[in-house]
Design a protein around this motif. Structure first.
Motif, short mmCIF file in Angstrom:
data_model
loop_
_atom_site.label_atom_id
_atom_site.label_comp_id
_atom_site.label_asym_id
_atom_site.label_seq_id
_atom_site.Cartn_x
_atom_site.Cartn_y
_atom_site.Cartn_z
N GLU A 248 -11.51 -15.68 13.44
CA GLU A 248 -11.83 -15.95 14.86
C GLU A 248 -13.32 -15.82 15.17
O GLU A 248 -13.68 -15.61 16.31
CB GLU A 248 -11.05 -14.94 15.76
CG GLU A 248 -9.53 -14.97 15.56
CD GLU A 248 -8.92 -16.23 16.16
OE1 GLU A 248 -7.94 -16.72 15.58
OE2 GLU A 248 -9.47 -16.73 17.15
N GLY A 249 -14.20 -15.82 14.14
CA GLY A 249 -15.59 -15.48 14.48
C GLY A 249 -15.67 -13.96 14.62
O GLY A 249 -14.70 -13.26 14.33
N GLU A 291 -16.66 -25.01 9.57
CA GLU A 291 -15.79 -23.94 10.10
C GLU A 291 -16.65 -22.75 10.56
O GLU A 291 -16.44 -22.19 11.64
CB GLU A 291 -14.79 -23.47 9.04
CG GLU A 291 -13.87 -22.37 9.56
CD GLU A 291 -12.79 -21.92 8.59
OE1 GLU A 291 -12.63 -22.57 7.52
OE2 GLU A 291 -12.12 -20.92 8.90
N LYS A 295 -17.42 -21.42 14.63
CA LYS A 295 -17.14 -20.03 15.06
C LYS A 295 -18.45 -19.27 15.29
O LYS A 295 -18.48 -18.04 15.24
CB LYS A 295 -16.27 -19.33 14.00
CG LYS A 295 -14.92 -20.00 13.81
CD LYS A 295 -14.18 -19.44 12.60
CE LYS A 295 -12.83 -20.11 12.42
NZ LYS A 295 -12.13 -19.63 11.19
N LYS A 338 -19.98 -22.41 18.44
CA LYS A 338 -18.59 -22.54 18.92
C LYS A 338 -18.58 -23.33 20.22
O LYS A 338 -19.43 -23.14 21.08
CB LYS A 338 -18.03 -21.14 19.17
CG LYS A 338 -16.59 -21.07 19.68
CD LYS A 338 -16.17 -19.61 19.83
CE LYS A 338 -14.84 -19.47 20.56
NZ LYS A 338 -13.71 -20.10 19.83
N LYS A 343 -10.02 -25.65 19.91
CA LYS A 343 -9.99 -26.35 18.62
C LYS A 343 -8.92 -27.45 18.64
O LYS A 343 -7.75 -27.17 18.93
CB LYS A 343 -9.67 -25.36 17.50
CG LYS A 343 -9.65 -26.02 16.12
CD LYS A 343 -9.16 -25.07 15.05
CE LYS A 343 -9.05 -25.79 13.70
NZ LYS A 343 -8.19 -27.01 13.75
N ARG A 348 -12.32 -29.97 14.10
CA ARG A 348 -13.03 -28.91 14.83
C ARG A 348 -14.05 -29.52 15.78
O ARG A 348 -14.52 -30.65 15.58
CB ARG A 348 -13.77 -28.00 13.83
CG ARG A 348 -12.84 -27.25 12.89
CD ARG A 348 -13.57 -26.27 11.99
NE ARG A 348 -12.64 -25.66 11.05
CZ ARG A 348 -11.85 -24.64 11.33
NH1 ARG A 348 -11.88 -24.11 12.54
NH2 ARG A 348 -11.01 -24.13 10.45
#
Ligand code: GLC
Length: 428
Positions: A248-249, A291, A295, A338, A343, A348
């Protein structure tokens, strides 16, 4: 957002960096821990020292490969856990200038990568299996951890003087450094055990804007005080998840996003491992970089040069293909983070102010849905690959699924097998 992290503004913009793990361990070619994991004798390891002569070392070539791959910064090992120094330190004879190669490998690395326009950093292991004052017997990963003769050591402060002295050499003899990448803390060996406040204050006295990783407090495990309301002086400027991308970051305990950089091997080893052919190909590398950015994180991707001073051929091939994608689509990475929008299932989003990048992994049947983005907010859409106009779309098909914009990518041949990018400019 990120007001507390002004120092890392360039870092959070550049997103993509090269990690280089290189040293005597490139000769046994079984990874950078070989001295410790195989408990090699000093005689055997000194054999590699007396042999080390990477005659093909040409860091300018490395720097070109990194720049053309779209990398904006590079971090190379100045000293790894085995204690071998790739720079001309006055504190030890266990250094590259005393091997047959006789070269200050760090100086050549820094000069070459600066010349190619990349920001530069050094990795410095605070663990040192070679120093007579570093704990050894029954200690963690030390090559002599089972040898009773290593119970008695010199006072630990002798090691701290050595370690602080070497870090100061790196901060005074090699020009400006943008990053210092320490590695790593464990057990009671963390924080003030390293005299970390004194160390960081010294480094920042030379380079007030240098950014540090968080491993004076932790390792790849744990975030350290950077993720708390009151970070220490030595918390570092970014969290350093290793060989994993945070699901989730990363947020601090107040729920605020904090800078992070995932350091990732290209195969399964940091140091050169001749038998390791388990490489992530260009598709994996690009998709994992996206990805990270989606994030609000960075990727530091590692190459382990061989004993001759060459990047492995497979590493070069992959970075070249990554560079082809980055050349056309890098704007979806640099300065992006982000997105404010959720998403999408087909891939993404990344976002840079009023520009949203839709990165499509899975081409649709019919028009591409833009979940979360209402049509009335869209000013224009372009295929990032070539800048060509894409039109919003709706008809009886999309009428059944309202509440979002749809964009038409008319031909499947317009899709990129790695990731297709639609640049969406939002109305102010
Ligand atoms: C781990 C490994 C070390 C490597 C580092 C890179 O600490 O033990 O060998 O240099 O990760 O992040």
């Amino acid at each position: 957002m990120y007001e507390k992290f002004k120092r890392s503004e360039w870092f959070r913009h550049d997103r993509f960096g090269l990690f280089i793990h290189w040293g005597l361990y490139s000769i046994p070619a079984r990874g950078e821990w070989v001295r410790g994991s195989e408990m090699l004798s000093d005689e055997e390891f000194m054999g590699f020292f007396n042999e080390f002569n990477p005659s093909d070392y040409n860091p300018r070539e490395w720097a070109k490969i990194a720049r053309e791959a779209g990398m904006k910064y590079a971090v190379m090992t100045a000293k790894h856990h085995d204690g071998f120094c790739l720079f001309d330190s006055k504190y030890t004879d266990f250094k590259s200038t005393n091997t047959p190669c006789g070269r200050d490998l760090v100086r050549e690395f820094l000069d070459a990568f600066r010349a190619e326009g990349l920001k530069v950093g050094l990795y410095y292991s605070i663990i040192d299996w070679n120093h007579p004052a570093y704990p050894a017997y029954q200690h963690h990963s030390h090559p002599h951890r089972t040898d009773e003769a290593y119970k008695e050591r010199e006072p630990f402060e002798n090691y701290l003087k050595y370690m602080h002295g070497q870090v100061e050499e790196l901060c005074t003899n090699y020009g400006h450094l943008d990053i210092m990448w320490y590695d790593y803390s464990y057990g009671e060996m963390r924080g003030e055990k390293w005299e970390a406040t004194k160390l960081v204050n010294m480094v920042r006295s030379h380079f007030p804007d240098i950014i540090l990783d968080n491993r004076l407090e932790v390792s790849g495990e744990g975030f350290g005080s950077l993720a708390t309301e009151h970070p220490t002086v030595y918390s570092g400027d970014f969290v350093s998840p290793e060989c994993i991308i945070p699901p989730e970051g990363i947020l601090n305990e107040l729920g605020e996003p904090i800078p992070w950089e995932a350091c990732i091997t290209l195969n399964d080893h940091w140091g050169y491992a001749a038998a390791d052919d388990n490489y992530k190909d260009e598709t994996v590398v690009v998709r994992k970089l996206i990805e990270c950015v989606s994030k609000s994180g960075n990727m530091l991707l590692n190459v382990g040069p061989d004993a001759e001073g060459r990047f492995p051929d497979r590493s070069i091939e992959i970075l070249r293909e990554v560079g082809k994608w980055m050349k056309k689509n890098g704007n979806a990475v640099y300065g992006a983070m982000k997105s404010e929008f959720p998403k999408p299932e087909w891939g993404r989003y990344t976002q840079d102010g009023n520009t949203v990048y839709a990165l499509v992994l899975d081409p649709p049947v019919g028009p591409l849905s833009l979940p979360g983005i209402p049509a009335k907010r869209v000013k224009s859409c372009r295929l990032l690959n070539d800048g060509s106009e894409l039109k919003l779309f709706n008809d009886w098909r999309t009428g059944n699924f309202e509440g979002m914009a749809y964009v038409n990518i008319p031909r499947y041949s317009m899709y990129d097998k790695i990731l297709t990018v639609v640049k969406i400019t939002l109305k102010d």
